[in-house]
Each structure stands twice: as C-alpha cells, then as structure tokens.
Design a protein around this motif. Sequence first.
Motif, short mmCIF file in Angstrom:
data_model
loop_
_atom_site.label_atom_id
_atom_site.label_comp_id
_atom_site.label_asym_id
_atom_site.label_seq_id
_atom_site.Cartn_x
_atom_site.Cartn_y
_atom_site.Cartn_z
N UNK A 90 0.83 -1.20 0.00
CA UNK A 90 0.00 0.00 0.00
C UNK A 90 0.86 1.25 0.00
N UNK A 91 1.90 1.26 0.82
CA UNK A 91 2.78 2.41 0.87
C UNK A 91 3.53 2.61 -0.43
N UNK A 92 4.02 1.52 -1.02
CA UNK A 92 4.75 1.63 -2.28
C UNK A 92 3.84 2.07 -3.41
N UNK A 93 2.61 1.55 -3.43
CA UNK A 93 1.66 1.94 -4.47
C UNK A 93 1.31 3.42 -4.38
N UNK A 94 1.34 3.96 -3.17
CA UNK A 94 1.03 5.37 -2.99
C UNK A 94 2.22 6.27 -3.32
N UNK A 95 3.37 5.65 -3.60
CA UNK A 95 4.51 6.44 -4.02
C UNK A 95 5.70 6.47 -3.09
N UNK A 96 5.67 5.68 -1.99
CA UNK A 96 6.82 5.64 -1.10
C UNK A 96 8.03 5.07 -1.83
N UNK A 97 9.21 5.58 -1.51
CA UNK A 97 10.43 5.13 -2.17
C UNK A 97 11.11 3.99 -1.43
N UNK A 98 10.81 3.84 -0.16
CA UNK A 98 11.39 2.76 0.64
C UNK A 98 10.52 2.56 1.86
N UNK A 99 10.78 1.45 2.58
CA UNK A 99 9.93 1.08 3.70
C UNK A 99 10.79 0.38 4.75
N UNK A 100 10.84 0.94 5.97
CA UNK A 100 11.60 0.34 7.06
C UNK A 100 10.65 0.07 8.22
N UNK A 101 10.65 -1.18 8.70
CA UNK A 101 9.75 -1.56 9.79
C UNK A 101 10.46 -1.46 11.13
N UNK A 102 9.76 -0.96 12.13
CA UNK A 102 10.28 -0.93 13.50
C UNK A 102 10.21 -2.34 14.10
N UNK A 103 11.14 -2.67 14.99
CA UNK A 103 12.32 -1.89 15.36
C UNK A 103 13.39 -1.97 14.28
N UNK A 104 14.11 -0.90 14.07
CA UNK A 104 15.15 -0.87 13.04
C UNK A 104 16.47 -0.44 13.67
N UNK A 105 17.56 -0.84 13.04
CA UNK A 105 18.88 -0.44 13.51
C UNK A 105 19.28 0.87 12.86
N UNK A 106 20.03 1.69 13.59
CA UNK A 106 20.42 2.99 13.06
C UNK A 106 21.34 2.84 11.86
N UNK A 107 22.17 1.80 11.84
CA UNK A 107 23.06 1.58 10.70
C UNK A 107 22.25 1.34 9.43
N UNK A 108 21.17 0.55 9.56
CA UNK A 108 20.30 0.29 8.41
C UNK A 108 19.64 1.57 7.94
N UNK A 109 19.12 2.35 8.88
CA UNK A 109 18.45 3.60 8.53
C UNK A 109 19.41 4.54 7.80
N UNK A 110 20.61 4.69 8.34
CA UNK A 110 21.60 5.59 7.72
C UNK A 110 21.91 5.13 6.31
N UNK A 111 22.07 3.81 6.11
CA UNK A 111 22.38 3.27 4.79
C UNK A 111 21.24 3.55 3.81
N UNK A 112 19.99 3.37 4.26
CA UNK A 112 18.84 3.62 3.38
C UNK A 112 18.75 5.10 3.01
N UNK A 113 18.97 5.98 4.00
CA UNK A 113 18.89 7.42 3.75
C UNK A 113 19.99 7.84 2.77
N UNK A 114 21.20 7.37 2.99
CA UNK A 114 22.30 7.72 2.09
C UNK A 114 22.04 7.22 0.67
N UNK A 115 21.45 6.03 0.56
CA UNK A 115 21.15 5.48 -0.76
C UNK A 115 20.17 6.38 -1.49
N UNK A 116 19.15 6.86 -0.79
CA UNK A 116 18.16 7.74 -1.42
C UNK A 116 18.79 9.08 -1.82
N UNK A 117 19.61 9.63 -0.94
CA UNK A 117 20.22 10.92 -1.23
C UNK A 117 21.19 10.81 -2.40
#
Length: 223
Positions: A90-117
């Motif tokens: 549902x999120x992807x169909x609405x146009x989200x570029x990525x999806x991270x489920x809680x609980x998440x690790x900060x290393x994973x979040x940083x990697x995803x953010x850097x990839x998008x930027x």
Amino acid sequence: MIYYVEDDDSIRELVVYTLCQMGMETKGFAAPADFWSQMEIGLPELILLDVMLPGEDGLHILSRLHENSNTVDIPVIMITAKGTEFDKVKGLDLGADDYIAKPFGMAELIARVRARLRRITPKEQADALTIGSVSIDKRAHIAYLDNKPLPLTLKEYDLLCLLMENPGRAFSREHLLEAVWDIAYSGGTRTVDVHIQTLRSKMGDLSCLIETVRGVGYRFGGK
C-alpha cells in the motif's frame, strides 16, 4: 535537509540526533500539522514518515504529497511498526520510495537514507535517450512521445529510463523493484505491474514497446 514525522519523542530525537551527527541536517516533527507548516517555509530533500500518527496518518500525508506538483518528486521513506506485506504494498503503491519496519537499527536507517540521497545527486551520464519516437531529456527530467511531453510520475520516469537504457534486456519484477525503489523486497511485486500498466496507458499506441516477458518480467523494444 531531511524532515522526519514521528510522534514517539524518544525515537524521533534519536533519529534526528544520529542523522545530524552523520552530517545530514534533519528536523523532526511530532505532529502532521507542524510538518505541513514547515513545508510552507521550505521543502526538504527527503522525508522520513511514520504511518501511525495523531490526527492524520502517514499514508494520507503520502497521498497529499504526491497530489501536489511541488512535492511529488520528494523521496519518502516510510518508517513504521507495521510490517505486513499489505502495508508495504500500500505504501509503495502510494509512491513511497522505501519502507523500514520498526524496530530498526540505526546503521540500516543511515544506509537507506544515504542510498536515497545518492540517487538525488545528478550523475555523469548521457543527457538524452531516443528510441524511435520515444525520447528522454535527462537534464530537464522529461520524457517525450512524438516530441510531446509525457506526464509521467517520478517512478514511471525512472522505469522508462531504465528500460530504454537497456533495450532488449529482460528485467525481472524483483530487479525492477530493487533498481527503481532501491529496496530488496521479497514479498509481492504488484507495485511494479501497476506502474508498468499506467506507463503503458500514457504511451498510447506505443505501449507495445514495453513488452511482457512471460515468466520473467518486462523489456523495452524486444530486439
């Protein structure tokens, strides 16, 4: 600048602090109203968006962002406790570029953010693509059909670019999802089919250029 909408103070503060420490300026918002007020002042490069929010949920915010021509191209990463395939699709169909489920690790979040930027940063590559009467001006970020602009969304444009850059190559749905949405997604790939369908509808008589490869996925031109 990154905006993060999250009503959990501890999570929001940790994410904002960590990203700022990594050199990525970030502002956090506990309520959607505060987020929208800031959007009137300035637009970010990336939005991190929780689904469960007070007053207005994240999916509704995402829909509003993609209904506005000024914000439709801003990448959005959904960060939420919901982790089912339905919620992801549902999120992807609405146009989200990525999806991270809680609980998440900060290393994973940083990697995803850097990839998008990184994908936002212009790359040194050919400025134009042309196959038959379909062309793409990468500098202007516009696709043309018979020299007339095609009204494509960001993901439709990215899909068309990838296919035209590799004419005749068959891409699996999983490959397209990873290449265009920057995620390795082991669930359903319905969002790819939906975007291919809308892209074809906008290409009219030339929709046949995007061929379905049975048992594999899609290719452009088929030659």
